[in-house]
Design an enzyme around this catalytic site. Structure first.
Site, mmCIF file in Angstrom:
data_model
loop_
_atom_site.group_PDB
_atom_site.id
_atom_site.type_symbol
_atom_site.label_atom_id
_atom_site.label_comp_id
_atom_site.label_asym_id
_atom_site.label_seq_id
_atom_site.Cartn_x
_atom_site.Cartn_y
_atom_site.Cartn_z
ATOM 1 C CE LYS A 83 -3.891 1.725 2.837
ATOM 2 N NZ LYS A 83 -4.745 1.379 4.020
ATOM 3 C CB SER A 159 -8.064 2.899 2.954
ATOM 4 O OG SER A 159 -7.199 2.373 3.970
ATOM 5 C CB SER A 183 -8.183 -0.018 5.772
ATOM 6 O OG SER A 183 -8.962 1.149 5.876
#
Lengths: 451, 63
Positions: A83, A159, A183
């Site tokens: 990420k 996310s 997330s």
């Protein structure tokens, strides 16, 4: 020699075994990932940066180690992505914010990347996310929407949506993400892969762009429970002993965790619970309060963290992020104090359940992934925005820092449905052993070929 | 649902960074930056959402 294209669809364990044996090179795997990124990512938009030069350099080091007769480690030559909030030496850590594209480059890798490199893994890509990890949708104003590989008209979740989508699309065998309110668990569930939110504070956060210190954790996405256990062990520095066939006392969360669940998922959970056997229903009566407290804590800590930058250039933020951060920074601090105080009482309520049970089962999200053009879910008979509403069942759990395995449990009209397997604080390894056992018995999983 | 005592005791600690924003400062900030009206609306929506969550936490709201 082993075909790197076929190998890349196997588990992390199998890939590393082939590289360690010299039957395939780490370089060939990197080149295959780059080719897949080229051919597959245009429809998914999971990748923000391909790190070709770095990946080939790391792969060469792995191949040289094998050629010298040494062992590069348990993740030898396995390509992965992170990420876009993990520090990568020489790159700006954007945390999903367009205005940070020219931020001062990181001088060193995050601790997690360092541990994976030490085990022989090869970093190939940074992956899309909601700005500053504030959302459940991966709709990013700068890098665009990440689409669900199972249906590109639907959300990948967030996310850490780029991480989940890259693994689900089989571009990468595993990826790292972060989880503050869901997330990791939400995109894993919507994309049909495995995800781990560890016990709070047990995996290294050094060099990870923070959001809410009280809740932030990192964790892996994989296509098998065995891989999830392997990577957690490496990240935590523990051994990867998975145990035998453990006996677990299992309960299913009802009440709040049965409200608003769509019929296909409700049915899938019932079938799953029946197959596990002896699963009784229990309640966390203050789950709704815990979710509200998590919202307040997130708004307050997130708002305070970003306030200096908001004062300087608020208009540079994605409006959906900016408005919530400003509101959080402006909200009375007494609400934060209440949330902190409530957390200890809720922790005690949760602990009482773990006096009688080892694992709690709960839905991850209410159903299948929402449509991108209609990003809403139904909660309490009302439509709410998926970007903020998908954490219905994840927020109360991470609020008290419990370890959770997000697992694929079934499909409905080709779209994945997921469950949370929730363990007691610190019991990550045994929780994963439970997940591995269920995967072996064919009760959970995505059907990746096992060794 | 049982009522919980959620008052903060002397033993309980918290660690919110000290940097805070008050509404007057926000209005000033918004005007200075030329923020569009929809930003103020977005902030207000979130703010009232947090009020609802706070009420629920304190046992005076509903889920």
């Amino acid at each position: 020699m082993t075909d790197p294209c076929l190998l890349l669809d196997q588990s992390v364990e199998v890939i590393a075994t082939e590289v360690r044996s010299g039957r395939v090179s780490a370089r060939a795997l990197v080149l295959e990932v780059l080719a897949r990124a080229e051919s597959r990512d245009h429809s998914v938009n999971a990748i923000t940066r391909l790190l070709k030069e770095r990946a080939l350099h790391e792969a060469a080091a792995v191949d040289a180690t094998v050629a010298a007769g040494s062992d590069p480690g348990p993740l030898a030559g396995v390509p992965y992505g992170v990420k876009d909030l993990f520090d990568v030496a020489g790159l700006s850590t954007t945390a999903g914010a367009g205005f940070r594209h020219d931020a001062e480059p990181a001088t060193r890798d995050s601790a997690a990347i360092g541990r994976l490199r030490g085990a022989g893994a090869v970093l190939v890509a940074t992956l899309n996310m909601d700005e500053f990890a504030y959302g459940f949708a991966t709709i990013n104003a700068t890098w665009g929407k990440t689409r669900n590989p199972c249906d590109p008209d639907r959300l990948a979740g967030g996310s850490s949506g780029g991480s989940a989508a890259a693994v689900a699309a089989a571009i990468l065998p595993f990826a790292l993400g972060s989880d503050t309110n869901g997330s990791i668990r939400i995109p894993a569930s919507l994309c049909g892969v495995w995800g781990l939110k560890p016990t709070h504070g047990t995996l290294p956060m050094e060099g990870v762009f923070p959001f809410v210190d009280s809740l932030d954790d990192i964790g892996p996405f994989t296509r098998s429970a065995r891989d999830l256990a392997l990577i957690r062990a490496i990240l935590s520095g523990e051994s990867s002993d998975r145990g035998g066939s453990p006996k677990f006392r299992v309960a299913r969360l009802g009440g709040w965790f049965a409200r608003d669940v769509t019929p296909p998922l409700l049915e899938a959970i019932e079938v799953f619970a029946a197959a596990v056997g002896n699963v009784e229903e229990v309640l966390l009566t203050n789950a709704a309060r815990a979710r509200s407290a998590a919202f307040l804590m997130t708004a307050a800590e997130g708002g305070a963290r970003h306030l200096p930058e908001l004062r300087r250039r608020a208009l540079a933020f994605d409006s959906a992020t900016r408005d919530r951060l400003i509101a959080g920074a402006a909200f009375p601090v007494a609400a934060y104090h209440d949330a902190v105080a409530f957390r200890e009482r809720f922790r005690a309520e949760v602990q009482r359940l773990f006096d009688s049970f080892d694992v709690l089962i709960a839905p991850t999200v209410p159903g299948i992934a929402p449509l991108i053009d209609e990003p809403v879910i139904e909660v309490g008979g009302k439509e709410v925005a998926a970007r903020s509403g998908l954490g219905l069942y994840t927020q109360p759990i991470s609020f008290v820092g419990l370890p959770v395995v997000a697992a694929p449990v079934a499909k409905h009209r080709g779209m994945p449905l997921g469950v949370q397997l929730i363990g007691a604080s610190g019991n990550d390894a045994s929780l994963l052993a439970f997940a591995v056992d269920l995967e072996r018995r064919g009760l959970l999983g995505v059907g990746v070929p096992q060794p | 649902m049982s009522e919980l005592d959620i008052s903060l005791s002397a033993e309980e600690s918290y660690s919110l960074p000290p940097s805070r924003l008050d509404i007057a400062e926000f209005v000033e900030l918004a005007l200075a930056m030329g923020m569009p009206p929809e930003c103020a609306a977005g902030v207000a929506d979130t703010w009232w959402g947090l009020v609802e969550h706070w009420a629920l936490l304190r046992g005076t709201g509903s889920a």
